[in-house]
Design a protein around this motif. Structure first.
Motif, short mmCIF file in Angstrom:
data_model
loop_
_atom_site.label_atom_id
_atom_site.label_comp_id
_atom_site.label_asym_id
_atom_site.label_seq_id
_atom_site.Cartn_x
_atom_site.Cartn_y
_atom_site.Cartn_z
N PHE A 85 -23.76 -41.44 -33.36
CA PHE A 85 -23.75 -40.26 -34.22
C PHE A 85 -22.36 -39.65 -34.27
N ILE A 86 -22.21 -38.67 -35.15
CA ILE A 86 -20.95 -37.93 -35.28
C ILE A 86 -21.11 -36.59 -34.57
N GLN A 87 -20.17 -36.27 -33.72
CA GLN A 87 -20.25 -35.07 -32.88
C GLN A 87 -20.58 -33.80 -33.66
N SER A 88 -19.90 -33.56 -34.76
CA SER A 88 -20.08 -32.31 -35.49
C SER A 88 -21.43 -32.21 -36.19
N GLN A 89 -22.18 -33.33 -36.22
CA GLN A 89 -23.52 -33.30 -36.80
C GLN A 89 -24.58 -32.85 -35.79
N VAL A 90 -24.13 -32.57 -34.57
CA VAL A 90 -25.04 -32.09 -33.52
C VAL A 90 -24.47 -30.76 -33.00
N PRO A 91 -24.78 -29.66 -33.68
CA PRO A 91 -24.15 -28.37 -33.34
C PRO A 91 -24.47 -27.87 -31.93
N GLU A 92 -25.46 -28.46 -31.27
CA GLU A 92 -25.76 -28.07 -29.89
C GLU A 92 -24.57 -28.30 -28.96
N HIS A 93 -23.72 -29.28 -29.29
CA HIS A 93 -22.48 -29.47 -28.51
C HIS A 93 -21.68 -28.17 -28.49
N ALA A 94 -21.56 -27.57 -29.67
CA ALA A 94 -20.74 -26.35 -29.79
C ALA A 94 -21.40 -25.18 -29.08
N GLU A 95 -22.72 -25.10 -29.16
CA GLU A 95 -23.39 -23.97 -28.51
C GLU A 95 -23.25 -24.05 -26.99
N LEU A 96 -23.44 -25.24 -26.44
CA LEU A 96 -23.30 -25.36 -24.98
C LEU A 96 -21.85 -25.13 -24.57
N ASN A 97 -20.91 -25.59 -25.39
CA ASN A 97 -19.49 -25.33 -25.12
C ASN A 97 -19.24 -23.82 -25.04
N LEU A 98 -19.81 -23.07 -25.98
CA LEU A 98 -19.64 -21.61 -26.00
C LEU A 98 -20.26 -20.97 -24.75
N LEU A 99 -21.48 -21.37 -24.43
CA LEU A 99 -22.16 -20.76 -23.29
C LEU A 99 -21.44 -21.08 -21.97
N LEU A 100 -20.96 -22.32 -21.84
CA LEU A 100 -20.22 -22.68 -20.62
C LEU A 100 -18.90 -21.93 -20.53
N SER A 101 -18.30 -21.65 -21.69
CA SER A 101 -16.99 -20.97 -21.69
C SER A 101 -17.07 -19.57 -21.10
N MET A 102 -18.26 -18.97 -21.13
CA MET A 102 -18.41 -17.61 -20.62
C MET A 102 -18.19 -17.53 -19.11
N SER A 103 -18.42 -18.65 -18.41
CA SER A 103 -18.30 -18.63 -16.95
C SER A 103 -17.27 -19.61 -16.41
N THR A 104 -16.49 -20.22 -17.31
CA THR A 104 -15.49 -21.20 -16.87
C THR A 104 -14.17 -20.50 -16.54
N PRO A 105 -13.70 -20.60 -15.29
CA PRO A 105 -12.40 -20.00 -14.95
C PRO A 105 -11.26 -20.63 -15.76
N LEU A 106 -10.38 -19.80 -16.27
CA LEU A 106 -9.26 -20.29 -17.07
C LEU A 106 -8.41 -21.27 -16.28
N ALA A 128 -0.35 -24.91 -28.62
CA ALA A 128 -0.60 -23.65 -27.91
C ALA A 128 -1.79 -22.95 -28.54
N THR A 129 -2.93 -23.66 -28.53
CA THR A 129 -4.14 -23.15 -29.18
C THR A 129 -5.29 -23.07 -28.18
N TYR A 130 -6.24 -22.21 -28.50
CA TYR A 130 -7.46 -22.07 -27.69
C TYR A 130 -8.23 -23.39 -27.68
N GLY A 131 -8.29 -24.05 -28.83
CA GLY A 131 -9.04 -25.30 -28.93
C GLY A 131 -8.47 -26.39 -28.05
N PHE A 132 -7.14 -26.50 -28.00
CA PHE A 132 -6.54 -27.55 -27.19
C PHE A 132 -6.70 -27.26 -25.70
#
Length: 406
Positions: A85-106, A128-132
């Motif tokens: 499959f194509i990653q962007s066709q499964v938006p759950e990847h992005a949701e879990l990424n967001l939820l994990l980011s709340m508790s991930t130390p920089l 020098a981006t947030y995404g990278f």
């Protein structure tokens, strides 16, 4: 999915860079073709990852995805044996990424070795981006959203699996301690039966008090065999075994892939950035021309000059593609000037073309039937979403985001 059952699930992705070359085939795809018959495999085109470095020039990503997927199928990766499959066709990847980011130390993201390495290698890009900075977290979400037990990686990618394990451990520590966890775990032990309960308790003590890793593995296997406890109880006992809470996101293990021995046309690692590749869809004439133009031992200026195969990039290809008898023929003939460089190159050309022929025939079929490729990816995305939704349901419940009315 149970934490123990997750050990039968494999997940891996590849950035879409267009048509693939022999380095991709020998380093990744041959292994995937084997794994798809041994495990439940999820293989995806990591188009969001491509955007972490190519956000200014995204126009080629779509075509690169299609070209890459055709090459996967041509190499033998199957839409029925594996989930493609194509990653962007499964938006759950992005949701879990967001939820994990709340508790991930920089600091965890800044210390990933490839973060600074890539910034050095790609100086011409503004990274020098947030995404990278966050791409290791997205990579971890890609794995954890399927609660995969195994991730095939090369030795240079072990740090990505390790940060995924740390993130899973942190999430389970923060959110796995349900109310009455220990009481529920002890009650679950009793449901196992007297003999199994005693063995589990002894193994847990051996692991927690003595650090006995073998006891941990034995206890996991014991849990997998239990028929009279629920999956929820298995999850509790899996976490209780290690001294934590209920395992919501299992920690994956690296499935180390042997280093690819596929050299490029100049003797360096085969890479598009070096311009030294043979692609899976190069014609016989293109393969022949590329190999015939390969540099050889610089000592062989004239046909009558003896050479040293160990200093010749062509001999590196022989080590991949030809047998010992041919290696002996090359060694004797090159060192004595009994054969010329073009003589030496012919068996390599023949072997590469023989390997590519069936792949290229399959590639033509898929090129002529793009709807078949789209159907494979659509069905794959649906299966992937089903698995990912199950994970997200448990993650939301653990965090407290499963709102109910009334």
């Amino acid at each position: 999915m149970s934490s123990v059952e997750s050990q039968r699930r494999v997940v891996s992705g590849m950035r879409p860079t267009g048509r693939l070359h022999l380095g991709h085939y020998h380093g990744v795809l041959k292994n995937w073709v084997k794994l798809q018959h041994e495990y439940e495999c999820f293989f995806f085109a990591a188009d969001w990852h491509a955007l972490t470095t190519l956000y200014e020039t995204p126009q080629d990503i779509e075509q690169n995805v299609w070209d890459m997927m055709i090459d996967w199928l041509a190499a033998g990766v199957s839409g029925t044996s594996a989930t493609m499959f194509i990653q962007s066709q499964v938006p759950e990847h992005a949701e879990l990424n967001l939820l994990l980011s709340m508790s991930t130390p920089l600091s965890w993201l800044e210390r990933v070795p490839t973060y600074k390495d890539q910034q050095e290698k790609l100086r011409d890009l503004d990274l020098a981006t947030y995404g990278f900075l966050g791409y290791p977290l997205l990579m971890s979400a890609d794995i954890l959203v399927y609660r995969a037990g195994l991730v095939p990686v090369g030795a240079d990618q072990l740090s990505h699996v390790e940060i995924t394990r740390e993130l899973a451990r942190r999430f389970n520590h923060l959110y796995g301690k349900e109310a009455g966890f220990e009481d529920k775990a002890r009650a679950a032990i009793q449901k196992m039966g007297k003999k199994a309960a005693k063995l589990y308790s002894n193994l847990r003590t051996a692991y927690q008090e003595k650090g006995d890793a073998e006891a941990l593995d034995t206890a996991r296997a014991l849990l997998q065999e239990q028929q009279n406890i629920t999956l929820g109880d298995k999850e509790r006992l899996f976490g209780y075994l290690e001294g934590g809470g209920k395992v919501i996101l299992p920690e994956p293990q690296a499935l180390l892939t042997p280093a690819s021995k596929m050299p490029g046309l100049d003797g360096q690692k085969m890479s598009k950035s070096y311009g030294n590749t043979i692609t899976l869809r190069d014609t016989t004439d293109e393969v022949s021309e590329k190999v015939r133009r390969m540099p050889t031992d610089p000592a062989r200026v004239r046909r009558t000059d003896p050479g040293d195969p160990d200093k010749c990039p062509v001999y590196q290809l022989h080590l991949v593609y030809t047998d010992k008898a041919t290696h002996d023929w090359v060694n004797q003939g090159c060192r004595s000037a009994g054969i010329g460089c073009l003589d030496c190159k012919k068996p390599v050309i023949d072997a590469i073309c023989t390997e590519l022929a069936p792949m290229q025939a399959r590639a033509v079929e898929y090129e002529n039937n793009p709807d078949a490729v789209r159907l494979i990816l659509t069905e794959g995305a649906e299966r992937a979403r089903d698995a990912a939704r199950d994970t997200l349901a448990e993650v939301r419940q653990a965090i407290g985001l499963n709102y109910r009315r009334g």
